[in-house]
Motif scaffolding. Structure first.
Motif, PDB file in Angstrom:
ATOM      1  N   UNK A  80       0.832  -1.206   0.000  1.00 12.44           N
ATOM      2  CA  UNK A  80       0.000   0.000   0.000  1.00 12.44           C
ATOM      3  C   UNK A  80       0.864   1.254   0.000  1.00 12.44           C
ATOM      4  N   UNK A  81       1.906   1.258   0.818  1.00 14.03           N
ATOM      5  CA  UNK A  81       2.810   2.415   0.879  1.00 14.03           C
ATOM      6  C   UNK A  81       3.496   2.622  -0.469  1.00 14.03           C
ATOM      7  N   UNK A  82       3.930   1.521  -1.091  1.00 15.65           N
ATOM      8  CA  UNK A  82       4.591   1.621  -2.392  1.00 15.65           C
ATOM      9  C   UNK A  82       3.647   2.188  -3.447  1.00 15.65           C
ATOM     10  N   UNK A  83       2.386   1.778  -3.400  1.00 19.42           N
ATOM     11  CA  UNK A  83       1.411   2.276  -4.368  1.00 19.42           C
ATOM     12  C   UNK A  83       1.194   3.774  -4.214  1.00 19.42           C
ATOM     13  N   UNK A  84       1.064   4.225  -2.968  1.00 19.49           N
ATOM     14  CA  UNK A  84       0.781   5.636  -2.717  1.00 19.49           C
ATOM     15  C   UNK A  84       1.995   6.515  -3.028  1.00 19.49           C
ATOM     16  N   UNK A  85       3.194   6.008  -2.726  1.00 18.77           N
ATOM     17  CA  UNK A  85       4.408   6.804  -2.937  1.00 18.77           C
ATOM     18  C   UNK A  85       5.187   6.326  -4.162  1.00 18.77           C
ATOM     19  N   UNK A  86       4.479   5.855  -5.188  1.00 16.53           N
ATOM     20  CA  UNK A  86       5.140   5.347  -6.394  1.00 16.53           C
ATOM     21  C   UNK A  86       6.022   6.403  -7.043  1.00 16.53           C
ATOM     22  N   UNK A  87       5.589   7.667  -7.017  1.00 15.42           N
ATOM     23  CA  UNK A  87       6.390   8.712  -7.646  1.00 15.42           C
ATOM     24  C   UNK A  87       7.715   8.923  -6.920  1.00 15.42           C
ATOM     25  N   UNK A  88       7.707   8.774  -5.601  1.00 19.71           N
ATOM     26  CA  UNK A  88       8.934   8.971  -4.821  1.00 19.71           C
ATOM     27  C   UNK A  88       9.878   7.771  -4.945  1.00 19.71           C
ATOM     28  N   UNK A  89       9.330   6.620  -5.362  1.00 20.23           N
ATOM     29  CA  UNK A  89      10.144   5.407  -5.498  1.00 20.23           C
ATOM     30  C   UNK A  89      10.575   5.174  -6.939  1.00 20.23           C
ATOM     31  N   UNK A  90      10.231   6.095  -7.826  1.00 21.34           N
ATOM     32  CA  UNK A  90      10.579   5.928  -9.241  1.00 21.34           C
ATOM     33  C   UNK A  90      12.088   6.060  -9.453  1.00 21.34           C
ATOM     34  N   UNK A  91      12.554   5.482 -10.537  1.00 19.53           N
ATOM     35  CA  UNK A  91      13.958   5.588 -10.951  1.00 19.53           C
ATOM     36  C   UNK A  91      14.930   5.063  -9.893  1.00 19.53           C
ATOM     37  N   UNK A  92      14.529   4.035  -9.191  1.00 19.25           N
ATOM     38  CA  UNK A  92      15.433   3.388  -8.240  1.00 19.25           C
ATOM     39  C   UNK A  92      15.589   4.092  -6.915  1.00 19.25           C
ATOM     40  N   UNK A  93      14.805   5.166  -6.671  1.00 21.30           N
ATOM     41  CA  UNK A  93      14.914   5.864  -5.393  1.00 21.30           C
ATOM     42  C   UNK A  93      14.278   5.036  -4.273  1.00 21.30           C
ATOM     43  N   UNK A  94      14.645   5.361  -3.041  1.00 20.24           N
ATOM     44  CA  UNK A  94      14.105   4.695  -1.860  1.00 20.24           C
ATOM     45  C   UNK A  94      13.475   5.735  -0.940  1.00 20.24           C
ATOM     46  N   UNK A  95      12.614   5.274  -0.045  1.00 21.14           N
ATOM     47  CA  UNK A  95      12.099   6.149   1.002  1.00 21.14           C
ATOM     48  C   UNK A  95      12.377   5.492   2.348  1.00 21.14           C
ATOM     49  N   UNK A  96      12.662   6.313   3.349  1.00 21.51           N
ATOM     50  CA  UNK A  96      12.985   5.809   4.682  1.00 21.51           C
ATOM     51  C   UNK A  96      12.134   6.539   5.708  1.00 21.51           C
ATOM     52  N   UNK A  97      11.833   5.849   6.804  1.00 22.85           N
ATOM     53  CA  UNK A  97      11.019   6.399   7.876  1.00 22.85           C
ATOM     54  C   UNK A  97      11.855   6.470   9.148  1.00 22.85           C
ATOM     55  N   UNK A  98      11.747   7.604   9.848  1.00 27.57           N
ATOM     56  CA  UNK A  98      12.512   7.781  11.077  1.00 27.57           C
ATOM     57  C   UNK A  98      11.738   8.683  12.025  1.00 27.57           C
ATOM     58  N   UNK A  99      12.336   8.956  13.189  1.00 34.14           N
ATOM     59  CA  UNK A  99      11.688   9.847  14.154  1.00 34.14           C
ATOM     60  C   UNK A  99      11.548  11.262  13.614  1.00 34.14           C
ATOM     61  N   UNK A 100      12.346  11.609  12.607  1.00 28.75           N
ATOM     62  CA  UNK A 100      12.261  12.935  11.990  1.00 28.75           C
ATOM     63  C   UNK A 100      11.241  12.980  10.863  1.00 28.75           C
ATOM     64  N   UNK A 101      10.621  11.848  10.578  1.00 31.56           N
ATOM     65  CA  UNK A 101       9.653  11.776   9.497  1.00 31.56           C
ATOM     66  C   UNK A 101      10.178  10.976   8.316  1.00 31.56           C
ATOM     67  N   UNK A 102       9.430  10.969   7.220  1.00 31.04           N
ATOM     68  CA  UNK A 102       9.835  10.233   6.033  1.00 31.04           C
ATOM     69  C   UNK A 102      10.759  11.080   5.159  1.00 31.04           C
ATOM     70  N   UNK A 103      11.753  10.441   4.574  1.00 33.81           N
ATOM     71  CA  UNK A 103      12.626  11.159   3.667  1.00 33.81           C
ATOM     72  C   UNK A 103      13.029  10.257   2.515  1.00 33.81           C
ATOM     73  N   UNK A 104      13.546  10.875   1.454  1.00 37.84           N
ATOM     74  CA  UNK A 104      13.835  10.194   0.199  1.00 37.84           C
ATOM     75  C   UNK A 104      15.333   9.998   0.026  1.00 37.84           C
ATOM     76  N   UNK A 105      15.722   8.854  -0.561  1.00 33.38           N
ATOM     77  CA  UNK A 105      17.121   8.537  -0.813  1.00 33.38           C
ATOM     78  C   UNK A 105      17.311   8.279  -2.305  1.00 33.38           C
ATOM     79  N   UNK A 106      18.315   8.913  -2.878  1.00 33.83           N
ATOM     80  CA  UNK A 106      18.629   8.673  -4.279  1.00 33.83           C
ATOM     81  C   UNK A 106      19.400   7.367  -4.418  1.00 33.83           C
ATOM     82  N   UNK A 107      19.327   6.717  -5.586  1.00 42.27           N
ATOM     83  CA  UNK A 107      20.056   5.466  -5.786  1.00 42.27           C
ATOM     84  C   UNK A 107      21.560   5.696  -5.729  1.00 42.27           C
ATOM     85  N   UNK A 108      22.265   4.700  -5.238  1.00 39.04           N
ATOM     86  CA  UNK A 108      23.710   4.802  -5.145  1.00 39.04           C
ATOM     87  C   UNK A 108      24.331   4.714  -6.539  1.00 39.04           C
TER      88      UNK A 108
END
Length: 438
Positions: free
Chosen positions: A410-438
């Motif tokens: 469900x999370x992947x479906x909703x945040x498909x745009x943020x996960x495009x092109x090999x990007x990742x998303x991470x969750x922490x106490x500071x909130x959700x943030x985006x990671x570019x592919x290595x």
């Protein structure tokens, strides 16, 4: 056990149905995603999973305590524990009543044996419930022992009512009579005791549970639940249960659901802000997609914000996110309720204002990105597969796996745009943030 196998198959089927996208566009008119694409993106979601939460451990402690005292036949000690929990309004961090958890543990052996017998094709022996009846007789006028015995009767009555027709070893033509017998006996046991008189929310909750055995003309859902909520306004469990009891399949109506949700918000405003409205709708939306038709999405969102502002813990964050996801099943373009055909899902969703679906999706994204720090899989299994029935689910490992799979999908479906092109998303106490592919 047979029940475990049945639910495992149902979970596997419903997970696939929920994550499978309908033909055409998705909620926002974007290109639909294949299951393979969703699974691939889910692998790039960095979200710690907590198989056993603090809430579950707290519930288990109360249940185990109740079970131990019942097995030792220490009914006076159990009675004292239930009375003390009622007086202090003792609850778990998630708001689960300690009294009902103690009572659940105390009757657990009896009800589990009866349920297992039914699923094995055998009429349950009476010695278990007879032992509880004897305990109630030995302590006349003691409401906690009457409460435990009455709840056991209701459990067994519901087990008869919900017995699958595929179990042919038992003549189930008299299931209605057996259900009525157990609920009638429960009503007899509770009749001498009043929740208001004893200042006991557990008694008021049991009185509300009796509604499941009454005909629509006999039911006084709003009045019974209002009395309970006034006794224990801090517990969201009562608000959620009222919402389920007001659904059309239970003899209520969507108009009554909306009215009582607004009344509950007023009744509990000093504690939950607008959250009473949200709590009443939470399970109802997951169980009946048509409840979205009358939903005030802005009121619902305000309530969710008020709840999270007052209860900043991961159990509540997971609970609200999971049930928000479940509500999205009935939104325009969503796959619909588990078991619904694409045609039925489309027909139901067509009645819903598209703005409601858009608002719910935005709310879901907000809860995830702002509050979610860890995943509690069992909550997602409950919300997406069997709302309101968490205590009846067996096979912990399969449920954790199913919950995690459904949540990440469900999370992947909703945040498909943020996960495009090999990007990742991470969750922490500071909130959700985006990671570019290595």
């Amino acid at each position: 056990m047979p029940v475990t196998r049945l639910i495992k198959r149902a979970l596997a089927t419903q997970t696939a149905q929920f994550l499978r996208r309908p033909s055409g566009a998705d909620w926002d008119g974007q290109t639909q995603l294949s299951q393979q694409e969703i699974d691939h993106m889910a692998q790039r979601i960095l979200l710690p999973s907590l198989p056993v939460s603090d809430e579950e451990m707290a519930r288990a402690q109360f249940q185990d305590r109740g079970q131990k005292m019942a097995r030792q036949e220490n009914w006076p000690a159990l009675s004292a524990a239930i009375r003390a929990a009622d007086e202090t309004r003792l609850a778990t961090p998630g708001g689960e009543m300690a009294t009902m958890l103690l009572a659940y543990g105390a009757r657990g052996d009896v009800t589990a044996a009866a349920e297992d017998a039914l699923y094995d094709g055998v009429v349950p022996p009476s010695h278990g419930i007879d032992a509880l009846e004897e305990a109630a007789e030995e302590l006349p006028g003691d409401y906690p022992t009457a409460l435990v015995t009455a709840l056991a009767h209701m459990d067994i009555g519901l087990a008869w009512r919900n017995l699958p027709k595929t179990i042919t070893q038992i003549d189930i033509t008299d299931r209605a009579a057996r259900t009525h017998h157990h609920f009638a006996r429960a009503a007899q046991l509770l009749a001498p005791h009043c929740g208001l008189t004893h200042d006991a929310p557990s008694l008021a909750a049991a009185q509300c549970a009796l509604l499941a055995g009454q005909t629509p003309s006999q039911r006084q859902v709003a009045d019974d639940y209002e009395a309970l909520i006034r006794l224990d306004p801090n517990s969201p469990k009562h608000l959620r249960a009222m919402g389920r009891a007001l659904l059309p399949e239970c003899g209520g109506s969507l108009a009554q659901l909306e009215l009582e949700a607004r009344r509950a918000a007023t009744l509990t405003q000093s504690i939950w802000g607008a959250g009473g409205y949200t709590w009443v709708h939470l399970d109802a939306l997951a169980l009946d997609p048509d409840a979205l038709i009358r939903l005030d999405a802005e009121f619902f969102a305000d309530g969710m914000r008020d709840i999270l502002a007052r209860r900043k813990n991961q159990h509540i964050a997971n609970l609200l996110a999971a049930y928000c996801a479940a509500a999205l099943k009935g939104a325009p373009g969503a796959p619909g309720a588990p078991g619904a055909t694409p045609e039925i899902a489309a027909t139901n969703a067509a009645k819903v204002d598209p703005a409601t679906g858009t608002a719910l999706r935005a709310l879901f994204e907000w809860v995830l990105s702002t509050y979610l720090q860890e995943l509690h899989p069992l909550i997602w299994t409950e919300a997406l597969h069997r709302p309101g029935l968490a205590t009846a689910l067996p096979s912990r490992r399969s449920l954790v796996r199913a919950g995690r799979h459904a949540a990440l999908g469900m999370i992947a479906t909703v945040f498909a745009d943020k996960l495009a092109n090999g990007r990742s998303i991470a969750f922490s106490t500071a909130g959700m943030y985006q990671l570019d592919p290595m």
